[in-house]
Design an enzyme around this catalytic site. Structure first.
Site, PDB file in Angstrom:
ATOM      1  N   ARG A  53     -11.704   1.580  -1.542  1.00 51.85           N
ATOM      2  CA  ARG A  53     -10.516   2.452  -1.122  1.00 51.85           C
ATOM      3  C   ARG A  53     -10.797   3.851  -1.301  1.00 51.85           C
ATOM      4  NH1 ARG A  53      -6.613   5.287  -4.083  1.00 51.85           N
ATOM      5  NH2 ARG A  53      -6.936   4.232  -6.127  1.00 51.85           N
ATOM      6  N   ARG A  58     -16.148   6.586  -3.778  1.00 48.63           N
ATOM      7  CA  ARG A  58     -16.008   6.291  -5.419  1.00 48.63           C
ATOM      8  C   ARG A  58     -17.095   5.194  -5.727  1.00 48.63           C
ATOM      9  NH1 ARG A  58      -9.598   6.228  -6.274  1.00 48.63           N
ATOM     10  NH2 ARG A  58      -9.481   8.273  -5.948  1.00 48.63           N
ATOM     11  N   HIS A 109     -13.841   3.606 -10.722  1.00 50.48           N
ATOM     12  CA  HIS A 109     -13.499   4.917 -10.466  1.00 50.48           C
ATOM     13  C   HIS A 109     -14.992   5.865 -10.987  1.00 50.48           C
ATOM     14  CE1 HIS A 109     -12.026   9.146 -10.332  1.00 50.48           C
ATOM     15  NE2 HIS A 109     -11.249   8.798  -9.515  1.00 50.48           N
ATOM     16  N   HIS A 114     -10.584   0.621 -12.073  1.00 54.47           N
ATOM     17  CA  HIS A 114      -9.749   1.413 -11.667  1.00 54.47           C
ATOM     18  C   HIS A 114      -8.547   0.728 -10.561  1.00 54.47           C
ATOM     19  CE1 HIS A 114      -7.495   5.044 -10.551  1.00 54.47           C
ATOM     20  NE2 HIS A 114      -7.934   5.184  -9.352  1.00 54.47           N
ATOM     21  N   GLN A 120     -12.647  -1.548  -7.487  1.00 50.12           N
ATOM     22  CA  GLN A 120     -12.988  -0.305  -7.569  1.00 50.12           C
ATOM     23  C   GLN A 120     -13.263   0.165  -8.910  1.00 50.12           C
ATOM     24  OE1 GLN A 120     -10.891   3.440  -6.239  1.00 50.12           O
ATOM     25  NE2 GLN A 120     -12.454   3.145  -4.741  1.00 50.12           N
ATOM     26  N   PHE A 153     -10.438  15.467  -0.759  1.00 51.57           N
ATOM     27  CA  PHE A 153     -10.678  14.327  -1.816  1.00 51.57           C
ATOM     28  C   PHE A 153     -11.683  13.401  -0.948  1.00 51.57           C
ATOM     29  CE2 PHE A 153      -8.325  11.928  -4.781  1.00 51.57           C
ATOM     30  CZ  PHE A 153      -7.743  12.760  -5.464  1.00 51.57           C
ATOM     31  N   GLU A 191     -10.103  12.513  -9.059  1.00 54.41           N
ATOM     32  CA  GLU A 191     -11.007  13.130  -8.190  1.00 54.41           C
ATOM     33  C   GLU A 191     -10.670  14.535  -7.549  1.00 54.41           C
ATOM     34  OE1 GLU A 191     -12.535   9.968  -5.547  1.00 54.41           O
ATOM     35  OE2 GLU A 191     -11.874  11.267  -3.832  1.00 54.41           O
ATOM     36  N   LEU A 247      -8.469   8.277 -16.600  1.00 55.53           N
ATOM     37  CA  LEU A 247      -8.731   8.816 -15.307  1.00 55.53           C
ATOM     38  C   LEU A 247      -8.857  10.202 -15.379  1.00 55.53           C
ATOM     39  CD1 LEU A 247      -9.668   7.535 -12.477  1.00 55.53           C
ATOM     40  CD2 LEU A 247      -7.585   8.679 -11.678  1.00 55.53           C
TER      41      LEU A 247
HETATM   42  C1  LIG Z   1      -4.930   6.917 -13.338  1.00 54.97           C
HETATM   43  C2  LIG Z   1      -4.430   6.284 -12.061  1.00 54.97           C
HETATM   44  C3  LIG Z   1      -4.607   7.519 -11.216  1.00 54.97           C
HETATM   45  C4  LIG Z   1      -4.588   7.280  -9.822  1.00 54.97           C
HETATM   46  N1  LIG Z   1      -4.409   8.139  -8.698  1.00 54.97           N
HETATM   47  C5  LIG Z   1      -4.363   8.126  -7.510  1.00 54.97           C
HETATM   48  C6  LIG Z   1      -4.166   9.075  -6.563  1.00 54.97           C
HETATM   49  O1  LIG Z   1      -4.116  10.205  -6.872  1.00 54.97           O
HETATM   50  N2  LIG Z   1      -3.742   8.744  -5.189  1.00 54.97           N
HETATM   51  C7  LIG Z   1      -3.710   7.336  -4.982  1.00 54.97           C
HETATM   52  O2  LIG Z   1      -3.290   7.124  -3.709  1.00 54.97           O
HETATM   53  N3  LIG Z   1      -3.845   6.388  -5.809  1.00 54.97           N
HETATM   54  C8  LIG Z   1      -3.989   6.658  -7.166  1.00 54.97           C
HETATM   55  N4  LIG Z   1      -4.217   5.364  -7.956  1.00 54.97           N
HETATM   56  C9  LIG Z   1      -3.864   4.299  -7.617  1.00 54.97           C
HETATM   57  C10 LIG Z   1      -2.210   3.942  -7.397  1.00 54.97           C
HETATM   58  O3  LIG Z   1      -1.552   5.036  -8.325  1.00 54.97           O
HETATM   59  C11 LIG Z   1      -1.861   2.714  -7.634  1.00 54.97           C
HETATM   60  O4  LIG Z   1      -2.746   1.751  -7.069  1.00 54.97           O
HETATM   61  C12 LIG Z   1      -0.430   2.383  -7.296  1.00 54.97           C
HETATM   62  O5  LIG Z   1       0.316   3.468  -8.065  1.00 54.97           O
HETATM   63  C13 LIG Z   1      -0.050   1.112  -7.619  1.00 54.97           C
HETATM   64  O6  LIG Z   1       1.492   0.857  -7.226  1.00 54.97           O
HETATM   65  P1  LIG Z   1       2.467  -0.555  -7.153  1.00 54.97           P
HETATM   66  O7  LIG Z   1       3.530   0.189  -7.061  1.00 54.97           O
HETATM   67  O8  LIG Z   1       1.450  -1.373  -6.636  1.00 54.97           O
HETATM   68  O9  LIG Z   1       2.228  -0.766  -8.898  1.00 54.97           O
HETATM   69  P2  LIG Z   1       2.844  -0.179 -10.248  1.00 54.97           P
HETATM   70  O10 LIG Z   1       3.060   1.149  -9.925  1.00 54.97           O
HETATM   71  O11 LIG Z   1       1.679  -0.376 -11.078  1.00 54.97           O
HETATM   72  O12 LIG Z   1       3.914  -0.746 -10.536  1.00 54.97           O
HETATM   73  C14 LIG Z   1       3.715  -2.471 -10.815  1.00 54.97           C
HETATM   74  C15 LIG Z   1       5.371  -2.747 -11.196  1.00 54.97           C
HETATM   75  O13 LIG Z   1       5.372  -4.200 -11.361  1.00 54.97           O
HETATM   76  C16 LIG Z   1       6.073  -4.538 -12.371  1.00 54.97           C
HETATM   77  N5  LIG Z   1       5.565  -5.487 -13.097  1.00 54.97           N
HETATM   78  C17 LIG Z   1       4.266  -5.983 -13.465  1.00 54.97           C
HETATM   79  N6  LIG Z   1       4.239  -7.076 -13.928  1.00 54.97           N
HETATM   80  C18 LIG Z   1       5.539  -7.802 -14.023  1.00 54.97           C
HETATM   81  C19 LIG Z   1       6.092  -8.637 -14.353  1.00 54.97           C
HETATM   82  N7  LIG Z   1       5.350  -9.817 -15.026  1.00 54.97           N
HETATM   83  N8  LIG Z   1       7.300  -9.012 -14.314  1.00 54.97           N
HETATM   84  C20 LIG Z   1       8.140  -7.891 -14.117  1.00 54.97           C
HETATM   85  N9  LIG Z   1       7.555  -6.800 -13.256  1.00 54.97           N
HETATM   86  C21 LIG Z   1       6.353  -6.669 -13.468  1.00 54.97           C
HETATM   87  C22 LIG Z   1       5.912  -3.414 -13.435  1.00 54.97           C
HETATM   88  O14 LIG Z   1       6.924  -3.091 -14.273  1.00 54.97           O
HETATM   89  C23 LIG Z   1       5.921  -2.145 -12.539  1.00 54.97           C
HETATM   90  O15 LIG Z   1       7.318  -1.706 -12.116  1.00 54.97           O
HETATM   91  C24 LIG Z   1      -4.294   5.830  -9.264  1.00 54.97           C
HETATM   92  C25 LIG Z   1      -4.379   4.794 -10.254  1.00 54.97           C
HETATM   93  C26 LIG Z   1      -4.463   5.228 -11.667  1.00 54.97           C
HETATM   94  C27 LIG Z   1      -4.412   4.052 -12.496  1.00 54.97           C
END
Ligand SMILES: Cc1cc2nc3c(=O)[nH]c(=O)nc-3n(C[C@H](O)[C@H](O)[C@H](O)COP(=O)(O)OP(=O)(O)OC[C@H]3O[C@@H](n4cnc5c(N)ncnc54)[C@H](O)[C@@H]3O)c2cc1C
Ligand code: FES
Lengths: 232, 579
Positions: free
Chosen positions: B391, B283, B239, B349, B237, B116, B252, B249
């Site tokens: 990141r 990135r 991407h 991203h 960031q 990666f 990568e 997306l």
């Molecule tokens: C397409 C894509 C591919 C990616 N691939 C990778 C990868 O391969 N490797 C890597 O390390 N990272 C990757 N990332 C980044 C990573 O996936 C995210 O940064 C990470 O999953 C975020 O997780 P989180 O738990 O912080 O938030 P999220 O998984 O976004 O969860 C947010 C939570 O908050 C809740 N929420 C939000 N607002 C409210 C509200 N007002 N009231 C109540 N609940 C709320 C939502 O319901 C949800 O449950 C990727 C991101 C994307 C977009």
């Protein structure tokens, strides 16, 4: 391109029963159905209600009936549809509002198959071993996004209240065939009961409906075979 | 109105929130609030992998991982936190496996690993296989596995509850949240001894993004309005490989498996800019390379995109390791990656910035890292900071599980001696007032509709505050956002009903996006240097003398205030970043 969308609407605070409303829209062939719903909501009628989040077919929010088939609105492009489109909520669940249905029954069925790894604490350091071939046994059913497209496409679930439905069986399969799991007998007991796999009539609607391309009927057949021959 | 009392409330059921909640399950009374059903969280969209120096396929060490993280982040990373990230990643990945996560395997049954961007062996010598993965659905498997554990542990889920406010007692202790239940419109006050914000990112500030429609920075913005600072918001960031125009997306992993970026002449241009890591440079750099190619007229057909070329890869490898990625190209652009280049452009991203925390997930409020009593954050909403100015791929998923877990454990331990702080009088007041205003305002005229405000914001942020910015572009964006915030105070929604009012929640989310945009611009204007994802065309070099520091932005009644917070450096002295 011009399209006419007939959307089934229901607002419990105003309507006695659901009714269709028609919208004429101009959309690009490459637009997703979800883009068109957004266009209507943002430009014309803010009260149009549906679930959505990822917009590319991985979160499972926006399964709905589009021209009689269960589809994810974000994974279906306008170019693949005729100019007249009918959109309805999923069948078999209570409608909360417009295209939003009550998912409680769905998640309850899912929970009933104990959808989590059942295994002794791993004592050694590092990971449990699993060969690529062992993993292959359940790879297909790990793809489920719990969108309910399969379960609500199944005629058996429309008519009977207690069938666990294809999605729950898919998720049971995911663990039953995982070499690390030891809970197969508990799950098979649930699936062997009156609400379990024997209600399935092998109609294949579920497989057609799955937006992830999971071979749902095959997974159900494998569970049936496991029950008959105690293969696991 | 409904009232509840829990020891702790976790807001957000993505990877970070669930990981924290699982630590407390069965040992404390915990509520998990999420506006989406937990498995619909955007963690499920993560494709490529989660890094940990397991060394399953070649030699690797957590210190190498730590170094890559620090260097990738252009030395703005707090190195004590990066050490925790890299060291605990190993155990966290094993824990996920023990919970049942179906990782891809090596022939001898171990967790398989792949390359990666920015991950190297021996402090930068060449790429290393460090990313553990499950096809290109790693995030899907993580969110499913953690949700399964949540069910097993019978967590108290408040599904489809929208966070409206974070509550503080008069002496400044965080003491609960206010939510709106979507299915009824009812307001809930949840009184708690501590609160964790894990609401994810805010990519929807920009018009081209890989983020979910729900990625609107709610928890960050709502907490920021309450006077808690946000940190390093100028580092957002882009991407390099979003599907052209759609922003969806393409992981990568596509380049990790050998994919190459090409301009209109068919040239593999990354090699010209980054001779060692080429297409696997970090990135921020690759996005800038693409931007520069496009600016030089070398985009495909002179347009604003380049090609991601997979045509030289064995078709079986594409099917086995990149099934979803190639499916996206086919479904949405009608392009067959096995035989033709896929049109891509940089896509908004990931938020490196967010609510500042220490390594136990406690939100901190000043340059001395004083914790805000009772308030935690983890995941993309938080800024620990392990990602610094940029990141590395796979490090967010590591961040979620490592710091989600640490936050959960710290909360559990702190509960032992935590006291109940009294709720403020009329705890629902702010939430209710914002709903009442949006429902009762007169019908919006043109330009004041929620959707118009949102699209203007997204366009200006894309044009003026993306891969490249300058004082001129930032001032322009600042002025536009200020006007839009003004328009927002008069905007109304069309749907006046209580049940499942997504017209209302979209309006509330827009308010949050505007606040995130405002803080981003404020940080970007202040930082007169280029570092990582923050590239200023008027200050093109890194300035360690003045800006080897985090930025904190506070929203006060007198306007926005900026402060600097020192970066923690333990072993790796800042050097120029070359790949
Ligand atoms: C397409 C894509 C591919 C990616 N691939 C990778 C990868 O391969 N490797 C890597 O390390 N990272 C990757 N990332 C980044 C990573 O996936 C995210 O940064 C990470 O999953 C975020 O997780 P989180 O738990 O912080 O938030 P999220 O998984 O976004 O969860 C947010 C939570 O908050 C809740 N929420 C939000 N607002 C409210 C509200 N007002 N009231 C109540 N609940 C709320 C939502 O319901 C949800 O449950 C990727 C991101 C994307 C977009
Ligand atoms: S919006 Fe996520 S599956 Fe369609």
């Amino acid at each position: 391109m011009e399209y006419t969308l007939r959307i089934k609407r229901y607002n419990p605070e105003k309507d006695v029963k659901p009714h269709f409303e028609e919208y004429k829209v101009t959309a690009d062939a490459k637009d997703r159905v979800l883009d068109v719903l957004n266009q209507i909501k943002w430009d014309e009628d803010g009260s149009l209600t549906y679930r959505r989040s990822c917009a590319h077919g991985i979160c499972g929010s926006d399964a709905m009936r589009i021209n009689g088939r269960n589809r994810l609105a974000c994974k279906l492009l306008m170019k693949d549809l005729p100019s007249k489109i009918t959109i309805e909520p999923l069948l078999g669940f209570k409608v909360v509002k417009d295209l939003v249905v009550d998912m409680n029954k769905f998640f309850d069925a899912y929970k009933s198959v104990q959808p989590y790894l059942i295994a002794d604490e791993h004592s050694g350091a590092g990971e449990r071993r699993q060969s690529p071939a062992q993993r292959e046994q359940f790879e297909d059913t790990t793809k489920c996004i719990l969108c309910a497209a399969c379960t609500t496409a199944c005629p058996v679930t429309w008519t009977s209240d207690d069938f666990v439905g294809p999605a729950a069986i898919v998720n049971a399969h995911r663990f039953i065939f995982d070499s690390r799991d030891q809970g197969a007998s508990q799950r098979l007991r649930v699936l062997n009961s009156g609400s379990g796999v024997w209600r399935c009539r092998t109609i294949f609607n579920c497989t057609d409906a799955c937006p992830r391309g999971i071979e749902v009927t095959r997974a159900i057949e494998e569970v049936k075979r496991a029950l008959l021959y105690e293969q696991v | 109105m409904a009232y509840h009392r829990f020891d702790a409330v976790i807001v957000g059921a993505g990877g970070a929130g669930l990981m924290a909640a699982i630590q407390m399950a069965g040992k404390a009374n915990v509520a998990v609030v999420s506006k989406l059903y937990p498995p619909r969280s955007h963690t499920g969209a993560a494709q490529g992998g989660i890094s940990a120096a397991l060394g399953n396929v070649e030699e690797d060490h957590w210190r190498w991982h730590m170094f890559d993280t620090v260097k990738g982040g252009d030395y703005l990373v707090d190195q004590d936190a990066a050490a925790v990230l890299a060291r605990e990643a190993i155990d966290a990945v094993y824990e996920l496996e023990h919970m049942g996560l179906p990782f891809n395997r090596t022939p001898d049954g171990r967790i398989d690993q792949r390359r990666f961007g920015g991950h190297t062996r021996n402090y930068g010598e060449g790429p290393v296989r460090r990313a553990c993965y499950a096809a290109d659905r790693t995030g899907h498997m993580i969110i499913q596995t953690l949700y399964q554990q949540g069910i097993k542990n019978q967590l108290n889920f408040f599904d489809e509850h929208h966070l409206m406010d974070v509550l503080f007692s008069e002496d400044g202790q965080c003491c609960g949240v206010v939510t709106m239940e979507m299915s009824t419109g009812e307001i809930h006050v949840i009184h708690a001894k501590m609160v964790l914000i894990a609401t994810g990112g805010y990519g929807r500030v920009w018009s081209v993004t890989s983020n979910a429609i729900a990625g609107t920075g709610d928890g960050v913005a709502i907490t920021y309005r309450r006077g808690v600072p946000v940190m390093d918001m100028e580092f957002y960031q882009f991407h390099p490989t979003g599907l052209y125009r759609l922003g969806i997306l393409l992981s990568e992993a596509a380049r990790g498996e050998g994919g190459i970026l090409r301009n209109k002449d068919g040239e593999a241009f990354c090699a010209r800019y980054a001779p060692t890591l080429k297409d696997l440079a970090p990135r921020d750099m690759i996005s800038r390379f693409i931007h520069q190619e496009i600016m030089a007229g070398r985009g495909i057909n002179g347009e604003d995109y380049v090609h991601l070329d997979l045509t030289h890869l064995p078709p079986e490898l594409i099917d086995e390791k990149l099934p979803d990625v190639t499916d996206f190209a086919r479904t949405y652009l009608d392009v067959e990656p096995k035989t033709e280049g896929v049109p891509v452009q940089p896509t908004a991203h990931y938020a490196m910035g967010g609510l500042p925390t220490n390594i136990d997930g406690q939100v901190i409020q000043d340059r001395d890292a004083t914790p805000v009593p009772g308030l935690y954050s983890a995941g993309e909403s938080a800024c620990v900071s392990v990602h610094g100015a940029n990141r590395l791929g796979t490090n967010s998923l590591v961040d979620l599980v490592v710091f989600g877990r640490r936050a959960g454990k710290h909360m559990l331990a702190s509960l032992e001696h935590a006291e109940w702080a009294p709720l403020p009088p009329e705890p629902e007041y702010v939430a209710q007032a914002s709903i009442d205003r949006l429902l009762s305002a007169p019908k919006s005229g043109k330009g004041e509709r929620i959707s118009d405000i949102r699209s203007t914001m997204q366009k200006v942020m894309m044009a003026d505050v993306s891969v490249e910015r300058s004082e001129t572009s930032l001032l322009r964006a600042e002025e536009t956002i200020r006007q839009l915030q003004g328009a927002y105070t008069y905007a109304s929604v069309m749907d006046k009903s209580k049940v499942f009012n997504t017209d209302l929640t979209e309006a509330l989310e827009l308010g949050c996006l505007l606040d995130c945009a405002e803080a981003t611009i404020h940080g970007a204007l202040a930082r007169q240097e280029s570092r990582g994802a923050h590239y200023r065309s008027d200050f093109t070099t890194r300035d360690d003398k003045n800006w080897l520091a985090h930025s904190l932005v506070y929203k006060t009644s007198g306007g926005l205030e900026l402060a600097k917070k020192p970066v923690t450096i333990t072993e790796f002295e800042p050097k120029e970043r070359k790949y």
